[in-house]
Design an enzyme around this catalytic site. Structure first.
Site, PDB file in Angstrom:
ATOM      1  N   SER A  18       0.770  -1.218  -0.070  1.00 60.62           N
ATOM      2  CA  SER A  18      -0.078  -0.319   0.081  1.00 60.62           C
ATOM      3  C   SER A  18       0.854   1.324   0.211  1.00 60.62           C
ATOM      4  CB  SER A  18      -0.988  -0.104   1.151  1.00 60.62           C
ATOM      5  OG  SER A  18      -1.572   1.139   1.417  1.00 60.62           O
ATOM      6  N   SER A 144       9.323  10.615   8.886  1.00 59.37           N
ATOM      7  CA  SER A 144       7.801  11.579   8.769  1.00 59.37           C
ATOM      8  C   SER A 144       8.433  12.952   9.245  1.00 59.37           C
ATOM      9  CB  SER A 144       7.007  10.998   9.786  1.00 59.37           C
ATOM     10  OG  SER A 144       6.007  11.840  10.165  1.00 59.37           O
ATOM     11  N   TYR A 157       2.631   7.291  17.586  1.00 55.53           N
ATOM     12  CA  TYR A 157       3.449   7.431  16.165  1.00 55.53           C
ATOM     13  C   TYR A 157       4.530   8.584  16.336  1.00 55.53           C
ATOM     14  CZ  TYR A 157       3.654   8.296  11.366  1.00 55.53           C
ATOM     15  OH  TYR A 157       4.008   8.458  10.062  1.00 55.53           O
ATOM     16  N   LYS A 161       8.410   7.728  15.577  1.00 54.57           N
ATOM     17  CA  LYS A 161       9.237   8.367  14.399  1.00 54.57           C
ATOM     18  C   LYS A 161      10.170   9.047  15.045  1.00 54.57           C
ATOM     19  CE  LYS A 161       6.994   6.832  10.927  1.00 54.57           C
ATOM     20  NZ  LYS A 161       7.819   5.852   9.994  1.00 54.57           N
TER      21      LYS A 161
HETATM   22  N1  LIG Z   1       0.820   8.659   4.631  1.00 51.60           N
HETATM   23  C1  LIG Z   1       1.586   9.833   5.244  1.00 51.60           C
HETATM   24  O1  LIG Z   1       0.974  10.977   4.957  1.00 51.60           O
HETATM   25  C2  LIG Z   1       2.795   9.654   5.777  1.00 51.60           C
HETATM   26  C3  LIG Z   1       3.415  10.642   6.503  1.00 51.60           C
HETATM   27  C4  LIG Z   1       4.574  10.509   7.042  1.00 51.60           C
HETATM   28  C5  LIG Z   1       5.163   9.458   6.995  1.00 51.60           C
HETATM   29  N2  LIG Z   1       4.497   8.253   6.490  1.00 51.60           N
HETATM   30  C6  LIG Z   1       5.222   7.041   6.506  1.00 51.60           C
HETATM   31  O2  LIG Z   1       5.262   6.189   5.115  1.00 51.60           O
HETATM   32  C7  LIG Z   1       5.271   5.043   5.569  1.00 51.60           C
HETATM   33  C8  LIG Z   1       4.186   4.098   4.763  1.00 51.60           C
HETATM   34  O3  LIG Z   1       2.940   4.577   5.155  1.00 51.60           O
HETATM   35  P1  LIG Z   1       1.770   4.907   4.022  1.00 51.60           P
HETATM   36  O4  LIG Z   1       1.130   6.218   4.403  1.00 51.60           O
HETATM   37  O5  LIG Z   1       2.137   4.244   2.844  1.00 51.60           O
HETATM   38  O6  LIG Z   1       0.674   3.696   4.654  1.00 51.60           O
HETATM   39  P2  LIG Z   1      -0.267   2.726   4.308  1.00 51.60           P
HETATM   40  O7  LIG Z   1      -0.755   3.004   2.856  1.00 51.60           O
HETATM   41  O8  LIG Z   1      -1.122   2.388   5.489  1.00 51.60           O
HETATM   42  O9  LIG Z   1       0.959   1.573   4.102  1.00 51.60           O
HETATM   43  C9  LIG Z   1       1.516   0.878   5.326  1.00 51.60           C
HETATM   44  C10 LIG Z   1       2.140  -0.434   4.929  1.00 51.60           C
HETATM   45  O10 LIG Z   1       2.631  -0.697   6.097  1.00 51.60           O
HETATM   46  C11 LIG Z   1       2.346  -2.252   6.004  1.00 51.60           C
HETATM   47  N3  LIG Z   1       2.421  -2.831   7.389  1.00 51.60           N
HETATM   48  C12 LIG Z   1       1.310  -2.323   8.585  1.00 51.60           C
HETATM   49  N4  LIG Z   1       1.755  -3.226   9.628  1.00 51.60           N
HETATM   50  C13 LIG Z   1       2.616  -4.334   9.267  1.00 51.60           C
HETATM   51  C14 LIG Z   1       3.303  -5.117   9.842  1.00 51.60           C
HETATM   52  N5  LIG Z   1       2.942  -5.343  11.020  1.00 51.60           N
HETATM   53  N6  LIG Z   1       4.284  -5.928   9.372  1.00 51.60           N
HETATM   54  C15 LIG Z   1       4.352  -5.987   7.897  1.00 51.60           C
HETATM   55  N7  LIG Z   1       3.877  -4.699   7.274  1.00 51.60           N
HETATM   56  C16 LIG Z   1       3.053  -4.063   7.929  1.00 51.60           C
HETATM   57  C17 LIG Z   1       0.974  -2.558   5.395  1.00 51.60           C
HETATM   58  O11 LIG Z   1       0.762  -3.763   4.741  1.00 51.60           O
HETATM   59  P3  LIG Z   1      -0.028  -5.053   5.484  1.00 51.60           P
HETATM   60  O12 LIG Z   1      -1.197  -4.134   6.010  1.00 51.60           O
HETATM   61  O13 LIG Z   1      -0.468  -5.676   4.174  1.00 51.60           O
HETATM   62  O14 LIG Z   1       0.691  -5.682   6.395  1.00 51.60           O
HETATM   63  C18 LIG Z   1       1.210  -1.198   4.271  1.00 51.60           C
HETATM   64  O15 LIG Z   1       1.922  -1.988   3.085  1.00 51.60           O
HETATM   65  C19 LIG Z   1       5.212   4.806   7.005  1.00 51.60           C
HETATM   66  O16 LIG Z   1       6.470   4.577   7.790  1.00 51.60           O
HETATM   67  C20 LIG Z   1       4.467   6.090   7.643  1.00 51.60           C
HETATM   68  O17 LIG Z   1       4.980   6.421   8.828  1.00 51.60           O
HETATM   69  C21 LIG Z   1       3.394   8.465   5.654  1.00 51.60           C
END
Ligand SMILES: NC(=O)c1ccc[n+]([C@@H]2O[C@H](COP(=O)([O-])OP(=O)(O)OC[C@H]3O[C@@H](n4cnc5c(N)ncnc54)[C@H](OP(=O)(O)O)[C@@H]3O)[C@@H](O)[C@H]2O)c1
Length: 327
Positions: A18, A144, A157, A161
């Site tokens: 995702s 982040s 969270y 981070k």
């Molecule tokens: N979206 C934002 O605005 C934002 C902002 C700052 C930083 N980030 C960072 O970007 C990164 C990705 O986030 P995203 O926005 O892409 O969120 P996302 O769409 O919810 O994706 C999260 C991913 O992590 C995986 N995941 C969750 N728990 C897991 C586990 N226990 N073992 C293995 N995989 C796991 C999920 O896959 P499964 O559920 O299939 O395991 C999914 O592939 C994170 O580190 C987040 O902190 C995001």
């Protein structure tokens, strides 16, 4: 550091089912990087593999949970068995849980730290022996803007981070001179499924702190980091370099805005899809790069940038004026 030829390099991407992980995998494959993708949802990873193959890339799918040591070891082992090497670890899997700190279930706090922080460390320990043998390698951490700042309702969270950025800084020092690089990307709010995935104690669904960007800005930054490793990258200006600068000179501005409006900003007028979110079980329906909240229109970002830049300029001039008057 000199720009590296990334064609043929092998990268493990965690959290690839995702959002940031998915889009980064696609962009890395376009750059010629061979992939080993992992997350808990095998079906989503297979869809990602189809997309990568369509674009002429290579993609090995190894499902696993970053909180399970044996899964982490298996992912690294299968990657090495398949490709014979691993050059880059993209530490990306992440979760969040919305609620006031003293109301959050304790197991949400420990789980967020386990996935976001210990998950990064487990994978790094999984690949480091191979990197040391190769005399080169790259640990690239998807961090982040909350690795630096804070947001209400996201205390666990934010803590995870900050901890992960501190760990990455120490690791970089330990690896000086080994040929192994450590990079970080300070990600702004992006339009992924994180805001459909996160559990919440609130009655309305979670929303990113505005402005929200297209996830591709992060994916392109991941590719740039693989080409030139070793830095902490801030991919955007407004919810990036400008906020960090403003925070350095006038931290009270962010404190006021997030303290007064942060909780409201982080909720949207939609019902909560699944209250327990994806913390302990994946949400199988929502995968792909994009999520429920579209990117903020450009004109709104530009107006906010102009406003904040004027405010930052005013603060700097005010401080300079006061300093002159005091002399
Ligand atoms: N979206 C934002 O605005 C934002 C902002 C700052 C930083 N980030 C960072 O970007 C990164 C990705 O986030 P995203 O926005 O892409 O969120 P996302 O769409 O919810 O994706 C999260 C991913 O992590 C995986 N995941 C969750 N728990 C897991 C586990 N226990 N073992 C293995 N995989 C796991 C999920 O896959 P499964 O559920 O299939 O395991 C999914 O592939 C994170 O580190 C987040 O902190 C995001």
């Amino acid at each position: 550091m000199k720009r590296q030829d990334v064609k043929g390099q092998v990268a493990i991407v965690t959290g690839a089912s995702s959002g940031v992980g998915w889009q980064s995998a696609v962009r890395l494959a376009e750059a010629g990087v061979r992939l080993c993708v992992t997350a808990r949802t095998a079906q989503a990873l297979e869809r990602l593999r189809d997309e990568v193959l369509q674009r002429g890339g290579e993609c090995l799918v190894v499902p696993g949970d970053v909180t399970v040591q044996e899964d982490v070891e298996r992912v690294v082992r299968e990657c090495l068995a398949h490709y014979g090497r691993v050059d880059v670890l993209v530490n990306n899997a992440g979760v969040q849980s919305y609620g006031l700190f003293d109301a959050l279930p304790w197991e949400h706090i420990t789980r967020v730290l386990d996935v976001n922080c210990l998950g990064f460390m487990r994978f790094a320990r999984g690949v480091l022996p191979h990197f040391r043998r190769q005399g080169r390698g790259h640990v690239l951490n998807v961090q982040s803007m909350l690795s630096r700042g804070g947001a209400p309702l996201l205390s666990a969270y934010t803590a995870s981070k900050h901890a992960t950025l501190g760990w990455a800084k120490a690791l970089r020092l330990e690896l000086e001179g080994t040929g192994i690089e450590v990079s970080n990307i300070l990600v702004p709010s992006v339009d992924t499924n994180m805001f459909a995935h996160a559990p919440t104690l609130l009655s309305r669904a979670p929303a990113p702190v505005p402005p929200t960007y297209d996830v591709d800005v992060v994916a392109r930054s991941v590719v740039a980091a693989v080409r030139r490793p070793g830095r902490t990258r801030v991919p955007v200006f407004l919810q990036g370099r400008l906020i960090l600068a403003l925070d350095a000179v006038a931290p009270w501005v962010g404190q006021f805005l997030l303290g007064h409006f942060g909780a409201r900003m982080q909720q949207r007028d939609e019902p909560v899809e699944r209250r327990e979110g994806n913390l302990f079980q994946p949400m199988t329906r929502s995968y792909g790069p994009h999520g429920p909240v579209p990117p903020t229109p450009r004109w709104k970002r530009y107006s906010a940038t102009a406003g904040l830049a004027a405010l930052a300029g005013g603060v700097v001039l005010g401080v300079a004026g006061l300093a002159r008057a005091a002399r």
